[in-house]
Design an enzyme around this catalytic site. Structure first.
Site, mmCIF file in Angstrom:
data_model
loop_
_atom_site.group_PDB
_atom_site.id
_atom_site.type_symbol
_atom_site.label_atom_id
_atom_site.label_comp_id
_atom_site.label_asym_id
_atom_site.label_seq_id
_atom_site.Cartn_x
_atom_site.Cartn_y
_atom_site.Cartn_z
ATOM 1 N N ASP A 39 3.928 -25.194 -14.053
ATOM 2 C CA ASP A 39 4.584 -23.949 -14.442
ATOM 3 C C ASP A 39 3.571 -23.063 -15.168
ATOM 4 O O ASP A 39 2.637 -23.561 -15.801
ATOM 5 C CB ASP A 39 5.746 -24.236 -15.410
ATOM 6 N N LYS A 60 7.775 -19.869 -12.679
ATOM 7 C CA LYS A 60 8.089 -18.540 -13.190
ATOM 8 C C LYS A 60 7.588 -18.303 -14.600
ATOM 9 O O LYS A 60 7.482 -19.193 -15.393
ATOM 10 C CB LYS A 60 9.597 -18.356 -13.217
ATOM 11 N N MET A 173 17.307 -19.274 -21.411
ATOM 12 C CA MET A 173 17.124 -18.130 -20.510
ATOM 13 C C MET A 173 18.125 -17.013 -20.803
ATOM 14 O O MET A 173 18.599 -16.343 -19.880
ATOM 15 C CB MET A 173 17.255 -18.565 -19.032
HETATM 16 C C1 LIG Z 1 13.593 -22.294 -16.977
HETATM 17 S S1 LIG Z 1 14.128 -22.802 -18.571
HETATM 18 C C2 LIG Z 1 13.271 -24.301 -18.670
HETATM 19 C C3 LIG Z 1 13.771 -25.201 -19.764
HETATM 20 C C4 LIG Z 1 12.959 -26.478 -19.874
HETATM 21 N N1 LIG Z 1 13.136 -27.313 -18.699
HETATM 22 C C5 LIG Z 1 13.292 -27.269 -21.140
HETATM 23 O O1 LIG Z 1 13.769 -28.401 -21.012
HETATM 24 O O2 LIG Z 1 13.048 -26.752 -22.225
HETATM 25 C C6 LIG Z 1 13.150 -21.718 -19.586
HETATM 26 C C7 LIG Z 1 13.850 -21.396 -20.898
HETATM 27 O O3 LIG Z 1 13.640 -22.468 -21.821
HETATM 28 C C8 LIG Z 1 13.568 -21.938 -23.129
HETATM 29 N N2 LIG Z 1 12.255 -22.288 -23.690
HETATM 30 C C9 LIG Z 1 11.249 -22.902 -23.063
HETATM 31 N N3 LIG Z 1 10.230 -23.121 -23.911
HETATM 32 C C10 LIG Z 1 10.612 -22.633 -25.108
HETATM 33 C C11 LIG Z 1 10.015 -22.570 -26.389
HETATM 34 N N4 LIG Z 1 8.791 -23.071 -26.622
HETATM 35 N N5 LIG Z 1 10.707 -21.990 -27.394
HETATM 36 C C12 LIG Z 1 11.949 -21.499 -27.188
HETATM 37 N N6 LIG Z 1 12.572 -21.535 -25.997
HETATM 38 C C13 LIG Z 1 11.910 -22.092 -24.976
HETATM 39 C C14 LIG Z 1 13.772 -20.428 -23.030
HETATM 40 O O4 LIG Z 1 15.154 -20.159 -23.196
HETATM 41 C C15 LIG Z 1 13.332 -20.167 -21.601
HETATM 42 O O5 LIG Z 1 13.918 -18.987 -21.097
#
Ligand SMILES: C[S@@+](CC[C@H](N)C(=O)[O-])C[C@H]1O[C@@H](n2cnc3c(N)ncnc32)[C@H](O)[C@@H]1O
Length: 252
Positions: A39, A60, A173
């Site tokens: 990713d 993405k 998201m």
């Molecule tokens: C496509 S989802 C993937 C989630 C991922 N599989 C997980 O378990 O965290 C992406 C979303 O995860 C959240 N996200 C991912 N990394 C983050 C971080 N370091 N801090 C806060 N939110 C995060 C945000 O809401 C972002 O829009």
């Protein structure tokens, strides 16, 4: 090049961003990988753990770069036919809002072995940073992970019903839709005074946290980085203590 497949595809969780939140198993598999599909948000320190692998960026980053899922599936299949060890590295945990199912189903149908390696999901990293339990005893006995985002061709999101039913809500998201999320919850009967924490870049040096409530979320500027919206009574004390203001910038 000589074909050495069929190999195994490892769907590996990269965690929320901090390189040292990667699991030991993930680090070992990266060291053994011949090719890594990652990713866009996976940090370079984690990619550096795969010195012998070809690195391919897919996935993405807030609409800035996207590779169609079918194309990713096909790339994974081709790689598994060519290499012994293929790593598909995903942010957080692969099984939570990570489109793992599409890849597992596609590869399994082609006879490719798939192994999943969990990672630290963003909501757990954010909770650790805040020092506030998602299930604080006496206040929250349920927690739900939801997203208002719906992919093309998928059914309508049931996030609102799930969010209303749980004591603590972690919204993935959704950071760009804070106003709509707050309005929907308030319209469904949730008090505007319900506490909210918005955690951006959890686990990273540039992390920032805003405490507010649903009324405040309606007017809160959308964070630029990946962010979680956390909602529930467990955040009331911290929000009150910090005056519903942007509270902290984290330095690891
Ligand atoms: C496509 S989802 C993937 C989630 C991922 N599989 C997980 O378990 O965290 C992406 C979303 O995860 C959240 N996200 C991912 N990394 C983050 C971080 N370091 N801090 C806060 N939110 C995060 C945000 O809401 C972002 O829009």
């Amino acid at each position: 090049m000589k074909t050495r497949g069929p190999g195994t595809v490892y769907l590996v969780g990269a965690g929320p961003g901090a390189p040292d939140l990667l699991t030991v198993r993930a680090a070992r598999l990266l060291g053994e990988a011949e090719i890594v599909f990652h990713d866009a948000l996976v940090p370079k320190e984690i990619l550096a753990l795969a010195p012998n692998a070809k690195l391919v960026a897919v996935g993405k980053r807030s609409g800035r770069f996207s590779t169609a899922q079918q194309f990713i599936n096909k790339q994974l299949l081709d790689a598994a036919r060519r290499y012994r060890s293929v790593v598909r590295l995903k942010g957080g945990d692969p099984m939570l809002f990570g489109r793992a199912h599409e890849e597992i189903e596609f590869l399994a149908a082609k006879g490719i072995a798939v192994t999943i390696v969990p990672g630290v999901t963003a909501a757990l990293a954010a909770s650790a940073e805040l020092g506030i339990s998602l299930t604080r005893r006496g206040e929250a006995r349920s927690v739900t992970f939801v997203t208002p985002r719906v992919g093309a061709g998928t059914s309508k999101s049931s996030w609102l019903q799930a969010a209303l039913a749980a004591d603590t809500v972690a919204i993935y998201m959704g950071a760009g839709q804070g106003s709509a999320i707050a309005q929907a919850l308030i319209a469904a009967g949730k008090p505007g005074t319900t506490p909210v924490a918005v955690v951006e870049n959890a686990s990273l040096p540039e992390m920032s946290v805003s405490f507010t409530n649903l009324d405040g979320l309606r007017v809160l500027a959308a964070p630029a980085g990946p962010a979680l919206i956390l909602i529930g009574e467990v955040y009331r004390e911290a929000a009150a203590a910090l005056g519903l203001r942007r509270s902290a910038s984290h330095a690891a």
